[in-house]
Design a protein around this motif. Sequence first.
Motif, PDB file in Angstrom:
ATOM      1  N   THR A  15       0.832  -1.210   0.000  1.00 25.08           N
ATOM      2  CA  THR A  15       0.000   0.000   0.000  1.00 25.08           C
ATOM      3  C   THR A  15       0.864   1.257   0.000  1.00 25.08           C
ATOM      4  O   THR A  15       0.646   2.180  -0.793  1.00 25.08           O
ATOM      5  N   MET A  16       1.859   1.302   0.885  1.00 24.96           N
ATOM      6  CA  MET A  16       2.669   2.521   0.996  1.00 24.96           C
ATOM      7  C   MET A  16       3.613   2.668  -0.203  1.00 24.96           C
ATOM      8  O   MET A  16       3.863   3.789  -0.658  1.00 24.96           O
ATOM      9  N   SER A  17       4.135   1.561  -0.719  1.00 17.78           N
ATOM     10  CA  SER A  17       5.002   1.666  -1.911  1.00 17.78           C
ATOM     11  C   SER A  17       4.196   2.180  -3.097  1.00 17.78           C
ATOM     12  O   SER A  17       4.671   2.985  -3.897  1.00 17.78           O
ATOM     13  N   ASP A  18       2.951   1.733  -3.177  1.00 16.25           N
ATOM     14  CA  ASP A  18       2.072   2.172  -4.251  1.00 16.25           C
ATOM     15  C   ASP A  18       1.750   3.665  -4.107  1.00 16.25           C
ATOM     16  O   ASP A  18       1.820   4.435  -5.063  1.00 16.25           O
ATOM     17  N   LEU A  19       1.458   4.080  -2.883  1.00 18.25           N
ATOM     18  CA  LEU A  19       1.159   5.498  -2.637  1.00 18.25           C
ATOM     19  C   LEU A  19       2.400   6.356  -2.942  1.00 18.25           C
ATOM     20  O   LEU A  19       2.289   7.447  -3.515  1.00 18.25           O
ATOM     21  N   ALA A  20       3.568   5.851  -2.566  1.00 16.21           N
ATOM     22  CA  ALA A  20       4.824   6.587  -2.843  1.00 16.21           C
ATOM     23  C   ALA A  20       4.963   6.830  -4.337  1.00 16.21           C
ATOM     24  O   ALA A  20       5.297   7.926  -4.785  1.00 16.21           O
TER      25      ALA A  20
END
Length: 378
Positions: A15-20
Amino acid sequence: MRSKLPKSNTTIFATMSDLAKRCNAINLSQGFPNYSSQPKLFDLVNRYMHEGFNQYAPLNGVETLRQVIAQKIGKLYQRKIDIDKEICITAGATQAVYTAIQMMVHPGDEVIIFDPAFDIYAPAVKMAGGKIVRIPTHYPNFDIDWDRVNDAINSKTQLIIINSPNNPTGKTLSPDDILALELIVKQNDLFILSDEVYEHMVFDGRKHHSILSSSILYNRSIVTFSFGKTFHNTGWKVGYAVGPDYLMSEFKKLHQFIVFSVNTPVQYALADYLLEEKHYNHLSEDYQTKRDQFLDLLQDTRFRFLPTNGTYFQLLDYAEISNLSDMEFAIELTQKHGIATIPLSPFYEKPTEQKLIRVCFAKTPDVLIAAAEKLCKI
Ligand code: GLN
């Protein structure tokens, strides 16, 4: 269809890698280096592919790789390993952990984990029909309270999962922790799963205390390791599990039906590469340097921190900056300030009051400097 994991969403790392990516933010969230393995390792993989090592490997792994791993374990942890009976090469440590849990946990069994816990343990236990028993550890020391562990143990306790150096806290087990665990294993009929993927990242003169060094523990344990962490190629997904014959023979029964075997040319290449100690014995020093450089750059921020003991993760306390929950704060950091981190709540059963985020410092100096500049403005 009835879900087997009704409460699980996409992992916080994805989730966070995608948001980054979507926010074009500096990604200090998911734990992976922004640098690669040495070209020498690529050349070896290439060579083995061209030489025709492209069909199924033996189900427990390529023999030369098992040999070199056994040598390394002998030297580092003083344990003699039977390469045919006590090692299995896996598709990353995650598969090793999953397989070990499916093999050891039966419906109704209880499994003790320590909060905050890496997010793969609890779902794997649920898939096996087991019940998770969470014992909290607390910021800033994250010490395990062994009295609480003893209180939690009952006739249904089948497994204790430990993770040292710990993701996300960076906590490392001490010789006293090992003694406490030995006492537990002597007094109770249970097993240990020890996730030691950050074995080569231990700082400030500490030593990695592996379960493999204790005969009492080894005879009741499966221990998991990762080449992705050690050689900067998390995308290759190669790791291994080590344990006594009676456990590993059961482990391999499951392993053969889960993946059968793992990438052949990569295993041959890793065998050659692992032979040379210089390819991994500098890692603690290198990562300590990175940690110290990064923390120096953060001296003037309003984040509070205690230098991490091991792993390539550092926890930052943002209590002086914001009242937001850790999830909201991590999203705001990414969207507004262009820096992605990992909130700690997903490592607990329920969101916590703690104001902690995790950053990964396995990055080149330019990225760490750019990240620190952003964090200093917050
Ligand atoms: N181990 C890595 C981390 O903690 C990533 C794991 C994953 O994405 N599954 O960030």
